[in-house]
Design an enzyme around this catalytic site. Structure first.
Site, mmCIF file in Angstrom:
data_model
loop_
_atom_site.group_PDB
_atom_site.id
_atom_site.type_symbol
_atom_site.label_atom_id
_atom_site.label_comp_id
_atom_site.label_asym_id
_atom_site.label_seq_id
_atom_site.Cartn_x
_atom_site.Cartn_y
_atom_site.Cartn_z
ATOM 1 N N GLN A 106 50.892 38.871 34.888
ATOM 2 C CA GLN A 106 49.691 39.678 35.163
ATOM 3 C C GLN A 106 48.484 39.146 34.383
ATOM 4 O O GLN A 106 47.609 39.916 33.990
ATOM 5 C CB GLN A 106 49.944 41.149 34.808
ATOM 6 C CG GLN A 106 50.796 41.890 35.818
ATOM 7 C CD GLN A 106 50.123 41.962 37.192
ATOM 8 O OE1 GLN A 106 48.897 41.959 37.319
ATOM 9 N NE2 GLN A 106 50.933 42.004 38.239
ATOM 10 N N SER A 107 48.423 37.853 34.174
ATOM 11 C CA SER A 107 47.332 37.278 33.392
ATOM 12 C C SER A 107 45.967 37.494 34.054
ATOM 13 O O SER A 107 45.738 37.047 35.183
ATOM 14 C CB SER A 107 47.578 35.778 33.221
ATOM 15 O OG SER A 107 46.416 35.151 32.719
ATOM 16 N N ASN A 108 45.081 38.178 33.332
ATOM 17 C CA ASN A 108 43.701 38.312 33.812
ATOM 18 C C ASN A 108 42.996 36.963 33.746
ATOM 19 O O ASN A 108 42.141 36.652 34.574
ATOM 20 C CB ASN A 108 42.923 39.304 32.945
ATOM 21 C CG ASN A 108 43.556 40.675 32.943
ATOM 22 O OD1 ASN A 108 43.733 41.268 34.002
ATOM 23 N ND2 ASN A 108 43.919 41.170 31.765
ATOM 24 N N CYS A 110 44.346 33.964 34.194
ATOM 25 C CA CYS A 110 44.725 33.109 35.334
ATOM 26 C C CYS A 110 44.017 33.565 36.602
ATOM 27 O O CYS A 110 43.511 32.751 37.371
ATOM 28 C CB CYS A 110 46.247 33.127 35.532
ATOM 29 S SG CYS A 110 47.126 32.225 34.225
#
Ligand SMILES: *Cc1c(COP(=O)(O)O)cnc(C)c1O
Length: 403
Positions: A106-108, A110
């Site tokens: 859930q990387s913001n 990325c």
């Protein structure tokens, strides 16, 4: 106007208080700036939804929020786009055609990198850390954006990530992409936290100084995940203060949502050194790390661990949303403010009496979609938000909602 004109990096000159030499390839204009900064209503006699904030009013503590969750739309909003303005300027100026970065599922970071890469014509590649052993990461939350903009996704497990480290993973995958395609791959470290990206937050400090010429903040609170945001804010405030752009140095509170405080002090020091910062001519400090330690307090706020929430942390976000209309995210801003609130502020209310606190909201709301069932099951969210089926064709034409 040539249609590509907006893709060109602009020359960047640092704020007048900043003696550091900026990156040579300038800055792209990607974020919607300046982001709003305003005080929150701490007393509201018509609602008891703001019980959370009432103790602040009793102690005459003013709480302000800087809305870096509003740096853009759903695609690249949040803090990472400030770093990407500098990182992608570097990439487009050097004729890269693709970009590769790495983060959690859930990387913001990325998600913002992938969307912003498309904005400037680069092909996005992402390495995502996920316990899923299949090659399907799904489409929830940030992943929906990653996939909507057509990112090439490579996954690894937390164990593999831990053993190899993010730098080696990025290097190996980038080499592979270059071997098998025509692309030249620009490599961005976790969170965009390096000497180039960190300029985004150094510059953001000047934005706040311009915005709030009358209010001086006594405390500034923000989440820390990979260290670049904190490094930029701390260097920015310290340099602005030393060079006379600020009357008073605010107390800076970075709340770590992973790793531990010692790790962040040394990582921030590394970034600062890479940016050309030095304490060689200043005998007040024994090292760059010592300088940073004297200008920021790193609080432990990871709770059960990175991206893992407790019911109390989630309940805090529900209460905060009710009191302010603002959605915090479960991984960064919600956790950071919860830990500051319960472990720093509440225990020392008297210390904060008559002071101004600024919470720097760094974004991340898409991460909430990954926590829907936890929010439903372990907080008061649904109880406090009643939902009734209308009896449209019944007595009273369905207008009687008295129950
Ligand atoms: C990445 C992130 C942070 C932390 O910023 P770092 O520069 O990585 O320390 C804080 N909030 C949100 C929403 C983020 O995505």
């Amino acid at each position: 106007m040539k249609s590509t004109a907006f893709l060109l990096a602009q020359a960047y000159s640092p704020p007048s208080w900043c003696p550091l030499i900026p990156p040579p390839h300038g800055r792209l204009s990607l974020a919607h700036l300046p982001t709003p900064l305003y005080p929150l209503l701490t007393l509201n006699h018509h609602h008891d939804n703001n019980k959370l904030l009432q103790p602040l009013a009793q102690h005459n503590i003013a709480l302000f929020v800087k809305r870096d969750d509003m740096t853009g739309g759903i695609e690249w909003s949040g803090n990472k786009i400030r770093k990407l303005e500098f990182l992608l300027a570097d990439a487009v100026s050097k004729d890269y055609s693709a970009v590769l970065t790495i983060g959690g599922a859930q990387s913001n970071h990325c998600r913002a990198t992938a969307a912003a890469a498309r904005r400037v014509g680069l092909e996005p590649h992402l390495i995502l850390r996920t316990p899923t052993t299949s090659d399907d990461v799904g489409t929830v939350g940030n992943l929906l954006m990653d996939r909507l903009v057509g990112s090439h996704i490579y996954t690894c497990t937390p164990g593999e990530y831990g053993r190899l480290g993010s730098e080696i993973l990025v290097q190996r995958v980038a080499d592979q992409i270059e071997r098998h395609t025509e692309h030249k791959v620009y490599r961005i470290p976790v969170g965009g936290s390096n000497a180039i990206g960190t300029w985004g937050y150094l510059q953001a400090v000047d934005e706040i100084i311009q915005q709030q010429q009358e209010t001086t903040f006594d405390h500034i609170v923000f989440a820390c995940g990979s260290g670049g945001t904190a490094a930029g804010i701390v260097l920015g405030y310290a340099l602005a203060y030393e060079h006379g752009a600020l009357q008073r140095m605010p107390k800076l509170h970075a709340v770590g949502v992973c790793d531990d405080p010692d790790y962040f002090y040394s990582y921030m020091a590394q970034i600062a050194v890479d940016m050309g910062f030095s304490v060689a001519n200043n005998d007040k400090y024994t090292s760059v790390e010592d300088y940073l330690r004297q200008h920021v307090t790193l609080h432990q706020g990871k709770g059960r661990g990175y991206a893992v929430s407790t019911p109390e942390e989630l309940q805090f976000s529900v209460d905060f949303a009710r009191a302010t209309g603002i959605a915090l995210d479960p991984v960064y801003s919600g956790k950071a403010l919860y830990h500051f609130w319960t472990h720093v502020l509440q225990d020392n209310m008297a210390l904060f009496t008559n002071q101004n606190i600024l919470f720097w909201h760094t974004g991340g709301a898409l991460g909430l979609y990954d926590k829907c069932s936890e929010l439903e099951e372990s907080t008061s969210m649904l109880n406090g938000s009643p939902c009734q089926k209308l009896d449209v064709y019944g007595k009273g034409n369905g207008l009687d909602i008295s129950g």
